[in-house]
Every structure is written in C-alpha cells, then in structure tokens.
Scaffold this motif. Structure first.
Motif, PDB file in Angstrom:
ATOM      1  N   UNK A  40       2.150   7.082   5.412  1.00 57.25           N
ATOM      2  CA  UNK A  40       0.748   6.683   5.285  1.00 57.25           C
ATOM      3  C   UNK A  40       0.562   5.711   4.124  1.00 57.25           C
ATOM      4  N   UNK A  41      -0.226   4.681   4.365  1.00 55.57           N
ATOM      5  CA  UNK A  41      -0.519   3.686   3.336  1.00 55.57           C
ATOM      6  C   UNK A  41      -1.989   3.751   2.947  1.00 55.57           C
ATOM      7  N   UNK A  42      -2.257   3.306   1.755  1.00 52.72           N
ATOM      8  CA  UNK A  42      -3.633   3.217   1.277  1.00 52.72           C
ATOM      9  C   UNK A  42      -3.849   1.815   0.735  1.00 52.72           C
ATOM     10  N   UNK A  43      -5.023   1.276   0.947  1.00 50.01           N
ATOM     11  CA  UNK A  43      -5.337  -0.058   0.444  1.00 50.01           C
ATOM     12  C   UNK A  43      -6.391   0.067  -0.639  1.00 50.01           C
ATOM     13  N   UNK A  44      -6.113  -0.558  -1.761  1.00 48.75           N
ATOM     14  CA  UNK A  44      -7.070  -0.581  -2.847  1.00 48.75           C
ATOM     15  C   UNK A  44      -7.537  -2.006  -3.053  1.00 48.75           C
ATOM     16  N   UNK A  45      -8.813  -2.187  -3.159  1.00 45.85           N
ATOM     17  CA  UNK A  45      -9.366  -3.503  -3.437  1.00 45.85           C
ATOM     18  C   UNK A  45      -9.456  -3.654  -4.944  1.00 45.85           C
ATOM     19  N   UNK A  47     -10.052  -6.617  -6.615  1.00 47.89           N
ATOM     20  CA  UNK A  47     -10.928  -7.713  -7.036  1.00 47.89           C
ATOM     21  C   UNK A  47     -10.247  -8.624  -8.058  1.00 47.89           C
ATOM     22  N   UNK A  48      -8.933  -8.606  -8.082  1.00 48.91           N
ATOM     23  CA  UNK A  48      -8.162  -9.486  -8.968  1.00 48.91           C
ATOM     24  C   UNK A  48      -7.019 -10.077  -8.156  1.00 48.91           C
ATOM     25  N   UNK A  49      -6.465 -11.174  -8.622  1.00 47.30           N
ATOM     26  CA  UNK A  49      -5.335 -11.780  -7.934  1.00 47.30           C
ATOM     27  C   UNK A  49      -5.707 -12.074  -6.498  1.00 47.30           C
ATOM     28  N   UNK A  50      -4.862 -11.632  -5.574  1.00 46.59           N
ATOM     29  CA  UNK A  50      -5.218 -11.860  -4.181  1.00 46.59           C
ATOM     30  C   UNK A  50      -6.060 -10.718  -3.630  1.00 46.59           C
ATOM     31  N   UNK A  51      -6.488  -9.824  -4.483  1.00 45.35           N
ATOM     32  CA  UNK A  51      -7.591  -8.931  -4.122  1.00 45.35           C
ATOM     33  C   UNK A  51      -7.253  -7.541  -3.676  1.00 45.35           C
ATOM     34  N   UNK A  52      -6.062  -7.349  -3.109  1.00 47.30           N
ATOM     35  CA  UNK A  52      -5.773  -6.007  -2.618  1.00 47.30           C
ATOM     36  C   UNK A  52      -4.384  -5.552  -3.044  1.00 47.30           C
ATOM     37  N   UNK A  53      -4.230  -4.258  -3.122  1.00 47.72           N
ATOM     38  CA  UNK A  53      -2.925  -3.651  -3.365  1.00 47.72           C
ATOM     39  C   UNK A  53      -2.721  -2.592  -2.295  1.00 47.72           C
ATOM     40  N   UNK A  54      -1.562  -2.624  -1.667  1.00 48.45           N
ATOM     41  CA  UNK A  54      -1.229  -1.584  -0.692  1.00 48.45           C
ATOM     42  C   UNK A  54      -0.263  -0.620  -1.354  1.00 48.45           C
ATOM     43  N   UNK A  55      -0.590   0.649  -1.310  1.00 50.99           N
ATOM     44  CA  UNK A  55       0.270   1.661  -1.907  1.00 50.99           C
ATOM     45  C   UNK A  55       0.621   2.709  -0.861  1.00 50.99           C
ATOM     46  N   UNK A  56       1.712   3.429  -1.143  1.00 57.79           N
ATOM     47  CA  UNK A  56       2.055   4.572  -0.309  1.00 57.79           C
ATOM     48  C   UNK A  56       1.170   5.737  -0.718  1.00 57.79           C
TER      49      UNK A  56
END
Ligand SMILES: [Zn+2]
Length: 94
Positions: A40-45, A47-56
């Motif tokens: 399962x992945x989670x996406x965090x916005x 609002x910096x850089x390219x805007x999103x981080x995907x984490x496990x």
C-alpha cells in the motif's frame, strides 16, 4: 468501449470530464494505490518541489517513482494544477 475521458479508467464509473487530466482516476480508486508487489502506498502533498511525495504506508519510506498500481492498472501520480493530487492512468494504447 467506454470513453476514458468520461469514465474512470480503473473502475469504469462515470466521472466529470477534465480536459487537463483526461485519464484521471476517480476518487474512490485513488484512495487505494499500491506498488508493483501490492504494498500500500500513501501520497502526501508537500506543496514544495514538485508537490507530492509517495511513501509506503507500512514503513513510511519514500518511493522514488511516481508510478503506482490501482487495481492492476499502471498509473502515475502528480500534483494537480490547482493543488491537490491527481492520479492518472498511462495511455498505453498510444
Ligand atoms: Zn474508479
């Protein structure tokens, strides 16, 4: 064949047309994203850089790729033009 611009490319449910992100995945499907091995992945916005981080979701480890799997369909996540996150299917027919 349903029009993927008017139906979710994953579940086929009707969605609003979006000219900027025509192959976006509906909110229900976007809530359940995985990597290639089913983690399962989670996406965090951010609002910096390219805007999103995907984490496990299990370890919190960052995933370098923007790709994700939604019910077996290869998709990718990006920051939406007006903020938020949009998940789109790859257009593999082209
Ligand atoms: Zn859907």
């Amino acid at each position: 064949m349903k029009d993927p611009g008017l139906h979710c490319p994953v579940c086929g449910s009707e969605k609003r047309e979006n000219k900027r992100y025509p192959l976006y995945v509906c909110a229900t499907c976007s809530a359940n994203i995985e990597d290639e091995s089913g983690r399962q992945l989670a996406i965090t916005n951010t609002h910096e850089g390219d805007g999103i981080v995907i984490t496990y979701a299990d370890t919190g480890e960052e995933r370098k790729s923007r790709e994700c799997i939604v019910q077996g369909i290869r998709c990718f996540a990006r920051q939406a033009h007006f903020g938020g996150v949009v998940i789109q299917a790859f257009d593999e027919k082209k």
